[in-house]
Design an enzyme around this catalytic site. Structure first.
Site, PDB file in Angstrom:
ATOM      1  N   GLY A   1      69.917  62.606  27.621  1.00  0.00           N
ATOM      2  CA  GLY A   1      69.688  62.515  26.191  1.00  0.00           C
ATOM      3  C   GLY A   1      68.609  61.528  25.812  1.00  0.00           C
ATOM      4  O   GLY A   1      67.855  61.766  24.856  1.00  0.00           O
ATOM      5  N   TYR A   2      68.532  60.407  26.522  1.00  0.00           N
ATOM      6  CA  TYR A   2      67.498  59.420  26.208  1.00  0.00           C
ATOM      7  C   TYR A   2      66.115  60.004  26.438  1.00  0.00           C
ATOM      8  O   TYR A   2      65.239  59.927  25.555  1.00  0.00           O
ATOM      9  CB  TYR A   2      67.702  58.169  27.056  1.00  0.00           C
ATOM     10  CG  TYR A   2      66.643  57.106  26.846  1.00  0.00           C
ATOM     11  CD1 TYR A   2      66.462  56.524  25.604  1.00  0.00           C
ATOM     12  CD2 TYR A   2      65.821  56.693  27.899  1.00  0.00           C
ATOM     13  CE1 TYR A   2      65.495  55.548  25.401  1.00  0.00           C
ATOM     14  CE2 TYR A   2      64.859  55.716  27.709  1.00  0.00           C
ATOM     15  CZ  TYR A   2      64.691  55.151  26.466  1.00  0.00           C
ATOM     16  OH  TYR A   2      63.719  54.202  26.264  1.00  0.00           O
ATOM     17  N   SER A   3      65.892  60.608  27.611  1.00  0.00           N
ATOM     18  CA  SER A   3      64.588  61.216  27.907  1.00  0.00           C
ATOM     19  C   SER A   3      64.228  62.280  26.888  1.00  0.00           C
ATOM     20  O   SER A   3      63.099  62.322  26.388  1.00  0.00           O
ATOM     21  CB  SER A   3      64.602  61.827  29.315  1.00  0.00           C
ATOM     22  OG  SER A   3      64.623  60.838  30.312  1.00  0.00           O
TER      23      SER A   3
END
Length: 331
Positions: A138-140
């Site tokens: 999710g961060y990427s």
């Protein structure tokens, strides 16, 4: 620059940006979500603006500012979440809409090399490397989306570029180093494989310098990797980093295939639990720390005139001296 607007001002990178630009006589207006953040920013010489990325009067706060640095982000490396998507994607959209309305001339969006990660090694990558079909997590994914929003803001008249650091470290670190120390002190740290893969890193002093160069000379619509001058072995770097804090490293190691398998299974179980259970490790976290990730900074050198101002030896020596001073004061 005469007046600068900064989001994420009370964070690790933000605090160092405030110190740097205030020392140069720039009037820094920094967004702050709490009274304690306002107090901290005021103590550093900035003018705090109480609010968040979704404040309806954000454009009013930006009026009269020559430049914007958007450094605020949700950087957690766990499972993808609606909160992270809201901050990183919609928050970025709101910030750049406000900047366009306030007619801010130049902007730097602080991104990350993680936008290119999918769990496989990334070797000597330059800015032409495409986004992966399947981001590591999710961060990427959210930061890649945020990048695209920021770059699209160039069509509104803002001269905007993106800076991508990798593994930010150094003085005043309240993110990576404390987490490493906590794992080591709890006996929970182990090398993945043998830890002898290469990594790029970015000392906080080099990142601040790179962001300044991007504000002054960055080409609108472009991305720039900002890292230290030398690529290092991950195991050697972490060992040296923790040695500055009086810790010696373990030889304990776990096979890479096993850790990735545990992460994949754990993520599925966490999803089945409906968020009631959190995985001990995620593929997002492993993508940044379990394989080689090395970056080419030739474009930043050429376009920005960027040259790292802090070496690994200097950064490590500074950390060791700060730790020695702190230990003596406490004892």
């Amino acid at each position: 620059m005469r007046r600068l607007f900064l989001t994420g001002g009370s964070g690790y990178v933000g605090r160092n940006l405030v110190r740097h630009f205030v020392a140069q006589g720039v009037e820094v207006h920094a967004l702050a979500r709490s009274a304690s953040a306002c107090q901290l920013l005021r103590s550093l010489g900035a003018q705090p603006i109480e609010g968040d990325l979704f404040s309806p009067q954000l454009h009013t706060a930006m009026q009269g500012c020559d430049a914007l640095i958007h450094a605020a982000a949700d950087t957690q490396h766990g499972l993808a979440s609606e909160a992270q998507q809201l901050t990183n994607v919609e928050g970025t959209r709101r910030v750049f809409a406000a900047a366009a309305q306030a007619q801010v001339a130049r902007a730097v969006h602080l991104s990350t090399e993680s936008v290119l990660l999918d769990g496989r090694p990334l070797v000597n990558a330059d800015e032409n490397h495409p986004y992966p079909a399947h981001p590591a997590g999710g961060y990427s994914a959210s930061k890649a989306h945020a990048e695209q929003i920021a770059l699209a803001a160039a069509r509104t008249g803002i001269q905007v570029c993106v800076v991508r650091p990798r593994f930010v470290w150094g003085r005043d670190d309240t993110t990576a180093l404390p987490q490493l120390l906590q794992a080591v002190d709890a006996g929970k740290f182990a090398w993945i494989g043998d830890g002898r893969y290469r990594t790029s890193t970015t000392h906080i002093g080099n990142l601040v310098h790179g962001i300044e160069r991007a504000l002054l000379a960055g080409k609108s619509g472009q991305c720039y990797f900002i890292t230290d001058a030398d690529v290092v072995e991950f195991r050697t770097f972490i060992t040296n980093l923790l040695a500055t804090q009086g810790r010696s490293m373990t030889d304990k190691a776990v096979p890479r295939w096993l850790v990735f398998a545990v992460a994949a299974i754990s993520e599925r179980l966490a999803l089945l639990s409906g968020g009631r259970w959190h995985p001990p490790v995620t593929r997002q976290a492993l993508a940044t720390s379990a394989v080689e990730v090395t970056l080419n900074i030739g474009k930043a050198r050429q376009d920005l005139g960027y040259a790292p101002v802090v070496t690994h030896a200097q950064g490590l020596a500074e950390l060791a001296e700060l730790y020695r001073t702190k230990t003596e004061a406490a004892g």
